[in-house]
Design an enzyme around this catalytic site. Sequence first.
Site, short mmCIF file in Angstrom:
data_model
loop_
_atom_site.label_atom_id
_atom_site.label_comp_id
_atom_site.label_asym_id
_atom_site.label_seq_id
_atom_site.Cartn_x
_atom_site.Cartn_y
_atom_site.Cartn_z
N SER A 172 0.83 -1.20 0.00
CA SER A 172 0.00 0.00 0.00
C SER A 172 0.87 1.27 0.00
O SER A 172 1.65 1.47 -0.93
CB SER A 172 -0.94 -0.04 1.20
N HIS A 372 -7.50 -5.44 0.00
CA HIS A 372 -6.27 -4.73 0.38
C HIS A 372 -5.48 -5.43 1.49
O HIS A 372 -4.26 -5.28 1.57
CB HIS A 372 -6.63 -3.31 0.80
#
Length: 400
Positions: A172, A372
Amino acid sequence: MWRLIIIAILFQGLVNSAMLERRKRGVDPETAMNISEIILFRGYPSEEYEVVTGDGYILCLNRIPYGKISQKTKEPKPAVFLQHGLLADGSNWVTNLDYNSLGFALADAGFDVWLGNSRGNTWSQKHINYTIKQKEFWMFSFNEMAMYDIPASVNFVLNKTGQEQLFYVGHSQGTTIGFIAFSVLPELAKKIKMFFGLAPVMTVKFSSGGLVKLGELPEFLLKEIFGTKQIFPQNAVIKWLATHVCGQVLIDELCGNFFFLLCGFNEKNLNMSRVEIYSTHCPAGTSVQNMLHWSQAVKSGEVRAFDWGSRKENMAHYKQPTPPPYKMERMLVPTALWTGGHDWLSDRKDIAILLTLIPNLIYHKEIPEWEHLDFIWGLDAPQRMFRDMIQMMHKVQYAH
């Protein structure tokens, strides 16, 4: 009114039930551990260091020098640096069980593993001149993490290990600051054997989810709500909720869904028995300015240097009236990416843009079901990602 009263009574009942269950079971000891203690608790060797950045921040670096399977040897093991994402910390890589944690998997595969901690998170809240109570401490965003934290950490690891290069793994925001650092600092880029990007983020034009909704708020309102210093730190309230409320089956589902609401849904792939461990370490905090920088990216659809809000301030910082874009085409490090088909923050459309910007992309794999968090906590991560990463690292390492 009656609905609210009934909901409050039901919620209180759930909390009381969870607390009763928790008293019976006891609190998992890992909830109160720092990163080094978690590593030792899992039976791995642990070292901890402090690194001073060029602008005075003191960062915590954690090290797993070898694994339980791959023991200590006279020959140096290839170094791997793992960089966490937004609102996270180095514990992300070790809070699953041994075989499900990338940090432990790499150590057992013969690597010297280093875990970074970005400025302002739970473990990196020191500065040579400021304290966390001063607003000056919190005047940073992911731009400074890229320009100062990554160079200081990478150089420290290489000096400590006596190696010339290392493998960089980012998740990320950890990919964002890697992309920026290696495109702006070519001498640093030469020290990276290969860049592994997990759920990469460099544009957020098509992102969705709770964090993006937050980023859509006006800047003045974000400051009014959160102030100008720290945002979403790990604190006593979160730890109490995690240790006394998370843990019972139904409550675990609710706690887990906090993460899903932020990042996307793949509930079956999260180890719900570990949610209280995740929750007592993440979120780990960052600066309001960092969130404002992401807010600017959400509103503009592109990631640029931080906009200081006026022509005068931008001229002072950049010698131009608007913040400059980051030039990804200058990032020549060999790069491999793993993306998720259900990732709200790293959307497929944004990934399509990113793929055209990386000049030395050698591998890309999309895992359709992943969101994610699967990249750090997914139950099937060893089979669907870890194995390929390790094989790729071995191939690159022994080709030198």
